[in-house]
Design an enzyme around this catalytic site. Structure first.
Site, PDB file in Angstrom:
ATOM      1  N   LYS A  53      37.573  47.450 -12.320  1.00  0.00           N
ATOM      2  CA  LYS A  53      38.636  48.440 -12.330  1.00  0.00           C
ATOM      3  C   LYS A  53      39.363  48.480 -13.748  1.00  0.00           C
ATOM      4  O   LYS A  53      39.976  49.749 -14.018  1.00  0.00           O
ATOM      5  CB  LYS A  53      39.695  47.704 -11.370  1.00  0.00           C
ATOM      6  N   GLN A  97      44.715  41.557  -6.666  1.00  0.00           N
ATOM      7  CA  GLN A  97      43.659  41.358  -6.096  1.00  0.00           C
ATOM      8  C   GLN A  97      43.409  40.281  -5.122  1.00  0.00           C
ATOM      9  O   GLN A  97      43.963  39.285  -5.142  1.00  0.00           O
ATOM     10  CB  GLN A  97      42.287  41.111  -6.946  1.00  0.00           C
ATOM     11  N   ASP A 120      47.683  50.201  -4.034  1.00  0.00           N
ATOM     12  CA  ASP A 120      46.654  49.967  -2.937  1.00  0.00           C
ATOM     13  C   ASP A 120      46.861  50.609  -1.473  1.00  0.00           C
ATOM     14  O   ASP A 120      46.098  50.487  -0.788  1.00  0.00           O
ATOM     15  CB  ASP A 120      46.733  48.479  -2.848  1.00  0.00           C
TER      16      ASP A 120
HETATM   17  N1  GUN Z   1      40.080  42.976  -2.371  1.00  0.00           N
HETATM   18  C1  GUN Z   1      38.996  43.556  -1.667  1.00  0.00           C
HETATM   19  N2  GUN Z   1      39.135  45.161  -1.669  1.00  0.00           N
HETATM   20  C2  GUN Z   1      40.399  45.029  -2.127  1.00  0.00           C
HETATM   21  C3  GUN Z   1      41.279  46.109  -2.568  1.00  0.00           C
HETATM   22  O1  GUN Z   1      41.113  47.413  -2.526  1.00  0.00           O
HETATM   23  N3  GUN Z   1      42.419  45.804  -3.157  1.00  0.00           N
HETATM   24  C4  GUN Z   1      42.813  44.741  -3.486  1.00  0.00           C
HETATM   25  N4  GUN Z   1      43.896  44.405  -4.118  1.00  0.00           N
HETATM   26  N5  GUN Z   1      42.108  43.581  -3.280  1.00  0.00           N
HETATM   27  C5  GUN Z   1      40.846  43.741  -2.750  1.00  0.00           C
END
Ligand code: GUN
Length: 284
Positions: A53, A97, A120
């Site tokens: 990311k 995350q 998100d």
């Molecule tokens: N863990 C797995 N997928 C995601 C996501 O799209 N966003 C976040 N913040 N954590 C995750």
């Protein structure tokens, strides 16, 4: 018939080029889009996702910061850090995350992010608005899947769609977006008695369980669109999806590979959401 591949890398390239153009325009006006990624602990899968990311931000002209904390971080300290990011004008998107260590209440943490920076789309304000109206942000993975349908002209109006998985991150928002697009939606999950009974009648199947081979060829209607959101590793450490790809591709109409399918689209839509957040700030 062999299915047409839905290439998430190729589609991401096009969409990221647009993000880069928008980010450059914002930067020229003093509003460079900024994303803060917060990682608590040392889950190896999370470390890879987070690194990807941050790199995607760098590659496309977005500002990004990665805040790493040890697994023993107190919940109150994490909440204090989020408050700081909420107030930081150089940050337009905040991503914590998941999963978080068990002693931290992830609901509380997500609700601490201001909805305007919740790129998100997990905050209850955005999740609720997805159900009833217009959220500020769509969750990145289902949003990316919608872009894949659009790019290939896959019409969802009147389609029978089955989502396998009921997570807040993928399954539930995916089902809502399919419903919004006019599909008749069924959600299957770990307690569903016979998943194949539902998928065999489906024009579209989205598998999002993290369980290998949850969707096998006998469960797929010829010509159906199969979207694989799963990501797990097999005994040899190879990245796998939820779908028995080699067999299913021989009967499906469209299929996404793993890797190179939904994964890159999730990151792409995070860039889109962050850029959108910065554009809103720039507009005042
Ligand atoms: N863990 C797995 N997928 C995601 C996501 O799209 N966003 C976040 N913040 N954590 C995750």
């Amino acid at each position: 018939m062999t299915a047409q591949l839905i290439d998430g890398n190729a589609l991401s390239k096009t969409l990221r080029a647009d993000v880069a153009t928008r980010a450059a325009a914002l930067t020229a006006r003093g509003h460079r889009p900024g994303l803060a990624v917060v990682l608590v602990g040392d889950n190896p899968a999370s470390e890879v996702y987070v690194r990807n990311k941050v790199k995607a931000c760098q590659d496309n002209g977005l500002h990004s910061v990665m805040d790493r904390f040890p697994a023993a971080l107190a919940e109150s300290d994490l909440l204090a850090h989020i408050a700081k990011l909420n107030a930081d004008p150089s940050i337009h998107g905040i991503l914590v995350q998941l999963p978080l260590p068990a002693h931290i209440d992830s609901h509380k943490v997500i609700e601490a992010i201001v909805p305007e920076k919740d790129v998100d789309g997990f905050h209850v304000a955005n999740a609720g608005a997805l159900l009833t109206g217009k959220p500020l942000f769509l969750p990145c993975t289902p949003y990316g899947v919608v872009k894949m349908f659009e790019a290939h002209g896959i019409d969802l109006k009147g389609a029978n769609a089955v989502v396998i998985g009921r997570s807040n991150i993928v399954g539930k928002p995916m089902a809502l977006l399919l419903l919004e697009a006019g599909a008749t939606v069924t959600i299957c999950h770990s307690k569903t008695r016979d998943i194949g009974k539902h998928t065999r009648d489906a024009d579209v199947v989205v598998a999002a369980t993290g369980r290998r081979n949850i969707l096998t060829v006998d469960m797929v209607k010829p010509g159906a669109t199969v979207i694989d959101v799963g990501m797990s590793r097999n005994d040899e450490g190879k990245l796998c999806g939820d779908v028995d790809f080699d067999a299913v591709r021989e009967v499906a109409g469209y299929i996404t590979p793993v890797p190179g399918g939904v994964g890159p689209m999730t990151i792409t839509m995070l860039l889109v959401n962050t850029t959108e957040a910065a554009e809103r700030t720039a507009q005042g």
